[in-house]
Design a protein around this motif. Structure first.
Motif, short mmCIF file in Angstrom:
data_model
loop_
_atom_site.label_atom_id
_atom_site.label_comp_id
_atom_site.label_asym_id
_atom_site.label_seq_id
_atom_site.Cartn_x
_atom_site.Cartn_y
_atom_site.Cartn_z
N LYS A 185 42.05 38.27 36.54
CA LYS A 185 41.56 38.67 37.83
C LYS A 185 40.47 37.84 38.65
O LYS A 185 40.33 37.80 39.61
CB LYS A 185 40.08 39.68 37.90
CG LYS A 185 40.57 40.86 36.89
CD LYS A 185 40.26 41.61 38.04
CE LYS A 185 41.22 42.82 36.92
NZ LYS A 185 42.55 43.30 36.99
N GLU B 273 41.57 33.90 41.14
CA GLU B 273 42.62 33.28 41.83
C GLU B 273 43.88 32.23 41.46
O GLU B 273 43.00 31.26 40.61
CB GLU B 273 41.86 33.15 43.23
CG GLU B 273 42.76 32.55 44.11
CD GLU B 273 43.41 33.50 44.94
OE1 GLU B 273 44.37 33.43 45.92
OE2 GLU B 273 43.60 35.06 44.42
N GLN C 174 35.50 31.88 48.30
CA GLN C 174 35.37 33.12 47.66
C GLN C 174 35.79 34.28 48.84
O GLN C 174 36.83 35.21 47.94
CB GLN C 174 33.65 33.97 47.58
CG GLN C 174 33.20 33.04 45.76
CD GLN C 174 31.51 33.36 46.23
OE1 GLN C 174 31.12 33.95 46.71
NE2 GLN C 174 31.12 32.66 45.65
N ASP D 76 39.58 33.48 48.49
CA ASP D 76 40.22 34.67 46.92
C ASP D 76 40.52 35.89 46.98
O ASP D 76 41.22 36.70 46.94
CB ASP D 76 39.33 33.86 46.14
CG ASP D 76 39.30 33.22 45.05
OD1 ASP D 76 40.32 31.68 46.33
OD2 ASP D 76 38.51 31.96 44.36
N ARG D 77 39.13 36.56 47.80
CA ARG D 77 39.05 37.93 48.02
C ARG D 77 40.29 38.56 48.70
O ARG D 77 41.36 39.58 48.71
CB ARG D 77 38.25 38.06 48.42
CG ARG D 77 36.76 38.46 47.09
CD ARG D 77 36.16 38.64 47.99
NE ARG D 77 34.43 38.71 47.40
CZ ARG D 77 33.31 38.29 46.78
NH1 ARG D 77 32.46 38.88 48.25
NH2 ARG D 77 32.26 38.24 46.24
N LYS E 148 43.62 38.25 47.20
CA LYS E 148 43.47 39.70 46.45
C LYS E 148 44.17 40.83 47.23
O LYS E 148 45.12 41.40 46.92
CB LYS E 148 42.75 39.76 45.56
CG LYS E 148 42.35 38.87 44.40
CD LYS E 148 41.52 39.36 42.66
CE LYS E 148 41.72 38.28 42.25
NZ LYS E 148 41.05 36.85 42.83
#
Lengths: 246, 123
Positions: free
Chosen positions: A175, A177, B92, B95-96, B99
Motif C-alpha cells: 500500500k 508508494e 503524503q 503519494d495519494r 495512487k
C-alpha cells in the motif's frame, strides 16, 4: 502454474506518438498468445489515439505523473484486477524487441524465478546507453547485487517480467508508494522472498522522440537512488513481516 | 520597540486574522491551518504589548542579550519546523495523488470495456 499462463505485456509510454505504432506492430507480429495494454502516462500527443487505432487497450493517466514507478503501479493494478499470471514491462520508445520476449517470460513461466530482468550488459550487444548513465547503472547494480545476493548488471532495464506472486503483492498487498521501479522495486521483491535473475538481451537506441532522462534527473538520480536504497534497508523487517511470497 | 513598529505589528496581526477568517469563510483554508495562522497573528499582536515579558524571558531563561533575539530565533525555528511539516504533507499528498492516478486510470479502462461490451450485446 496452469498449462497456458495468461500473459500481459504492458507498454509504457509518454509522448511516444512517433514510436508507438512501430512498437505495437513489433509486438503484434511476434505475438505468441499474450495480451497487450498501453499504459499512457498522460501524454500530450496522439500516443493513446494511435494505440487505440491499433486495437490495443489503453490505460491513460489523467495527468502526467512524471515517473515510471507510477506507471508500474498502474500496470500491476491492471494485471492483478484482470487475473494475469505473468506481466511483462515493455518500453514504448522502440528500444525493446518483441522477438526477445520469450527469453524474458520463460523463466517466470517455468516457475524458476519471480522477476526476470533483461540485461544489455551480460553479452554487451546492441545499444549500451551513455557513459555517465552506465556509471550510475553499474553503481546501483553492484549495491543491489550485494543486498539481494543475485548478480545484477542492469537494474534500470525496463524490459522485465513478473510472476503472479509479484503482481499480487504490488497490485494488491503493497500500500505504500513506489518511488522507483529499479532499486526500490528489486529490494522490496527480495525482502518479501521473491527470486530474480537476469537474462541477456539486446536493446536498440530510442527510435524517435525524447527521453525522460534529462540533465537534472541524471544529477539527482544517484542521490535519490541512495536514499531509496537506504529507506528500503530500514524497512527490511517490516517488509519481511508483510510478505506474501515467503 | 518604537511606536511605529508596534503599530505595524498590530496592523499586521489584524490583517492576518482578517485574511484567515475570510479564507475559512471561502473554504480555501482548512480549520486546523486557520488555527495555526490565527496563533501567528496573536503572537505578532503580543509583540506590541508584551515586549518587556519577552525581554525578561530572553535574559533570564535563555541568557540572550535581548527580547528581539528570542523572537528571531523563535520565528526562524518555527518556520523551519513548519517547512518540514509542510514538506511531509506535500509528500503524503503526492503519494495519494499517484495512487489515485493509477486507480482512476484502471477503473476508467474497465468502465470503457464494460460500455463496449454492453453496446456489442445491445446490437
Amino acid at each position: 502454474m496452469q498449462n497456458k499462463p495468461k500473459i500481459l505485456i504492458a507498454v509504457l509510454s509518454f509522448n511516444e506518438a512517433v514510436n508507438i505504432e512501430a512498437t505495437l506492430d513489433d509486438l503484434n507480429k511476434n505475438n505468441f498468445g499474450y495480451d497487450i495494454v498501453v499504459i499512457d502516462d498522460g501524454s500530450n500527443d496522439e500516443t493513446a489515439v494511435i494505440a487505440k487505432k491499433n486495437g490495443v487497450p489503453v490505460v491513460s493517466h489523467c495527468i502526467n505523473s512524471g515517473n515510471y514507478s507510477n506507471a508500474a503501479m498502474t500496470y500491476f493494478l491492471y494485471a492483478y484486477r484482470n487475473g494475469y499470471d505473468i506481466l511483462c514491462q515493455f518500453d514504448g520508445d522502440g528500444q525493446h524487441q518483441a522477438i526477445q520476449l520469450k527469453k524474458i517470460i520463460d523463466p517466470v513461466a517455468h516457475g524458476e524465478v519471480d522477476v526476470v530482468i533483461g540485461s544489455r550488459f551480460l553479452e554487451k550487444k546492441g545499444f549500451q546507453s551513455f557513459f555517465l548513465r552506465r556509471i550510475g547503472i553499474s553503481m546501483f547494480s553492484k549495491i543491489d547485487s550485494n543486498i539481494t545476493g543475485t548478480k545484477l548488471t542492469d537494474v534500470t532495464s525496463g524490459f522485465r517480467s513478473y510472476s503472479r506472486k509479484v503482481i499480487t503483492f504490488f497490485g494488491h498487498t503493497y500500500k505504500q508508494e513506489l518511488y522507483d521501479n529499479t532499486s526500490q522495486f528489486l529490494l522490496i521483491t527480495h525482502y518479501i522472498g521473491g527470486k530474480m535473475k537476469e537474462v541477456p538481451i539486446e536493446m536498440r537506441a530510442r527510435q524517435g522522440g525524447t527521453s525522460l532522462f534529462d540533465v537534472w534527473k541524471s544529477v539527482t538520480f544517484p542521490l535519490k537512488g541512495l536514499i531509496i536504497v537506504l529507506g528500503c534497508m530500514l524497512q527490511e523487517k517490516k517488509l519481511k513481516g508483510k510478505s506474501t511470497l515467503l | 520597540m518604537n511606536i511605529e513598529l508596534k503599530i505595524a505589528f498590530i496592523l499586521a496581526s489584524f490583517a492576518i486574522i482578517y485574511v484567515v477568517i475570510r479564507s475559512v469563510k471561502k473554504h480555501s483554508l482548512h480549520p486546523s491551518f486557520a488555527v495555526l495562522w490565527i496563533l501567528i497573528g496573536l503572537f505578532l499582536l503580543s509583540l506590541s504589548f508584551l515586549e518587556s515579558f519577552y525581554a525578561y524571558v530572553a535574559r533570564n531563561v535563555f541568557g540572550l542579550y535581548g527580547g528581539d533575539h528570542l523572537i528571531y530565533i523563535s520565528l526562524i525555528s518555527f518556520l523551519l519546523v513548519y517547512c518540514f511539516y509542510l514538506t511531509t504533507r506535500i509528500c503524503q499528498m503526492a503519494d495519494r495523488i499517484s495512487k489515485l492516478i493509477s486507480f482512476t486510470a484502471v477503473t476508467e479502462s474497465e468502465v470503457a470495456a464494460l460500455k463496449k461490451e454492453k453496446n456489442q450485446n445491445g446490437q
